[in-house]
Design a protein around this motif. Structure first.
Motif, PDB file in Angstrom:
ATOM      1  N   LYS A  21      -6.166   5.521  -1.464  1.00  0.00           N
ATOM      2  CA  LYS A  21      -5.292   5.497  -1.123  1.00  0.00           C
ATOM      3  C   LYS A  21      -4.792   5.423   0.372  1.00  0.00           C
ATOM      4  O   LYS A  21      -4.575   4.696   1.746  1.00  0.00           O
ATOM      5  CB  LYS A  21      -4.601   4.910  -1.800  1.00  0.00           C
ATOM      6  N   ILE A  22      -4.965   6.825   0.439  1.00  0.00           N
ATOM      7  CA  ILE A  22      -4.254   7.269   1.993  1.00  0.00           C
ATOM      8  C   ILE A  22      -5.420   6.855   3.199  1.00  0.00           C
ATOM      9  O   ILE A  22      -5.247   6.310   4.583  1.00  0.00           O
ATOM     10  CB  ILE A  22      -4.576   8.791   1.786  1.00  0.00           C
ATOM     11  N   THR A  70      -4.606   5.187   6.222  1.00  0.00           N
ATOM     12  CA  THR A  70      -4.384   5.171   7.777  1.00  0.00           C
ATOM     13  C   THR A  70      -5.087   4.224   7.920  1.00  0.00           C
ATOM     14  O   THR A  70      -4.636   4.091   9.710  1.00  0.00           O
ATOM     15  CB  THR A  70      -4.474   6.563   7.812  1.00  0.00           C
ATOM     16  N   ILE A  71      -6.050   4.287   7.995  1.00  0.00           N
ATOM     17  CA  ILE A  71      -7.014   2.813   9.211  1.00  0.00           C
ATOM     18  C   ILE A  71      -6.242   1.422   8.976  1.00  0.00           C
ATOM     19  O   ILE A  71      -6.706   1.248  10.255  1.00  0.00           O
ATOM     20  CB  ILE A  71      -8.823   2.524   7.941  1.00  0.00           C
ATOM     21  N   THR A  87       3.623   6.020  -3.645  1.00  0.00           N
ATOM     22  CA  THR A  87       4.448   6.274  -4.620  1.00  0.00           C
ATOM     23  C   THR A  87       4.458   6.468  -5.829  1.00  0.00           C
ATOM     24  O   THR A  87       5.136   7.810  -6.249  1.00  0.00           O
ATOM     25  CB  THR A  87       5.747   5.629  -4.406  1.00  0.00           C
ATOM     26  N   GLU A  88       3.245   5.601  -6.198  1.00  0.00           N
ATOM     27  CA  GLU A  88       3.101   5.122  -7.794  1.00  0.00           C
ATOM     28  C   GLU A  88       2.650   6.886  -8.243  1.00  0.00           C
ATOM     29  O   GLU A  88       2.120   7.119  -9.251  1.00  0.00           O
ATOM     30  CB  GLU A  88       2.607   3.967  -8.277  1.00  0.00           C
ATOM     31  N   LYS A  89       1.280   7.094  -7.153  1.00  0.00           N
ATOM     32  CA  LYS A  89      -0.110   8.093  -7.255  1.00  0.00           C
ATOM     33  C   LYS A  89      -0.952   7.999  -6.484  1.00  0.00           C
ATOM     34  O   LYS A  89      -0.882   7.131  -5.810  1.00  0.00           O
ATOM     35  CB  LYS A  89      -0.936   7.788  -8.221  1.00  0.00           C
ATOM     36  N   GLU A  99       0.762  -0.953  -0.378  1.00  0.00           N
ATOM     37  CA  GLU A  99       0.363   0.040   0.104  1.00  0.00           C
ATOM     38  C   GLU A  99       1.125   1.365  -0.121  1.00  0.00           C
ATOM     39  O   GLU A  99       0.835   2.246  -0.747  1.00  0.00           O
ATOM     40  CB  GLU A  99      -1.053   0.607   1.277  1.00  0.00           C
ATOM     41  N   ILE A 100       1.694   1.205   0.485  1.00  0.00           N
ATOM     42  CA  ILE A 100       2.964   2.647   0.789  1.00  0.00           C
ATOM     43  C   ILE A 100       3.829   2.415  -0.150  1.00  0.00           C
ATOM     44  O   ILE A 100       3.530   3.916  -1.148  1.00  0.00           O
ATOM     45  CB  ILE A 100       4.113   2.466   1.830  1.00  0.00           C
TER      46      ILE A 100
END
Length: 256
Positions: free
Chosen positions: A204-205, A209-210, A197-199, A192-193
């Motif tokens: 996604k954030i 975070t969840i 970095t790709e988009k 996920e990280i």
């Protein structure tokens, strides 16, 4: 505003009463009223009219979740719903991939035909569909082999099954589900990280975070992998919150 988890739960599910055989403890949990006998609820501590729901030795009284344990259970069930919804969504995606793998050529022709129809329309708004990232991504999927798409569909189904099993286990507050959730979620955090970095996107954030908060919360609150005393400390905390244990301790102190 502080939430009274005990009374909130009793309002939804009703009180839980128990008559211990020990006379001293029994007298502390029972009261006589003009409407009949009343017993203290093992969850919220309020007196409830009517006969007790159970009776027997104090050490056989049901361990009713109270206070912080109820709050933790609410959070676990929120995570359970999130996992179950995600699992169902992934199942639908896997079915779509499998169906697409069986009709790849016809879907390609359908897509190309409609692309030709909409190309002049989008050109009018100065948008070139031939150089669109979305269109390019869709066209790349047409070049995937049938076997590759089948593998992707199977992998998605396995992932969905893990998510659904997590959801069911967390809803029932099973300790194995907490371990499974922490391990499975932590395994996908690097991916996920990397995707960020790709988009970057808000979805996604929010998902990252969840998942990070879920891992940290379950690790610390449930004392997994020996953290904060491990299982022994977790069980001791649950028993210390029991109304029966509280009254036994109070009775011993008063007797002393």
């Amino acid at each position: 505003m502080k939430i009274d988890w005990d009374r909130r739960t009793c309002a939804r599910r009703g009180h839980v009463t128990y008559a211990p055989q020990e006379d001293v403890l029994r007298d502390r949990l029972r009261a006589d009223t003009g409407l009949g006998e009343a017993w203290r609820c093992l969850r919220c501590g309020d007196f409830a009219l009517g006969a007790p729901h159970g009776s027997g030795p104090a050490d056989e009284a049901p361990l009713v979740p109270r206070g912080k344990v109820l709050r933790d259970l609410f959070i676990l069930r929120f995570l359970a719903v999130e996992r179950a919804v995600r699992g169902v969504f992934i199942v639908l995606v896997a079915l779509a991939v499998w169906k697409f793998s069986n009709s790849q050529d016809s879907v390609r022709r359908f897509f190309d035909e409609y692309l030709d129809v909409f190309r002049p329309v989008f050109r009018h708004f100065h948008y070139d569909l031939d150089h669109s990232p979305v269109v390019g991504t869709v066209q790349k999927t047409f070049d995937y082999k049938h076997s590759t798409l089948v593998i992707v569909a199977v992998a998605l189904l396995v992932y969905a099954l893990i998510e659904i099993v997590e959801g069911v286990g967390l809803w029932r507050a099973k300790r194995w589900a907490e371990y499974l959730t922490v391990v499975a979620t932590a395994m996908f955090l690097p991916l996920e990280i990397y995707e960020l970095t790709e988009k970057i996107s808000w979805v996604k954030i929010a998902t990252l975070t969840i998942n990070i908060l879920a891992v940290l919360y379950i690790l610390l609150a449930k004392r997994l992998f020996g953290l904060r005393g491990g299982l022994a400390a977790f069980e001791a905390e649950r028993h210390s919150a029991s109304l029966i244990e509280v009254e036994v301790t109070a009775g011993v102190a008063a007797h002393s």
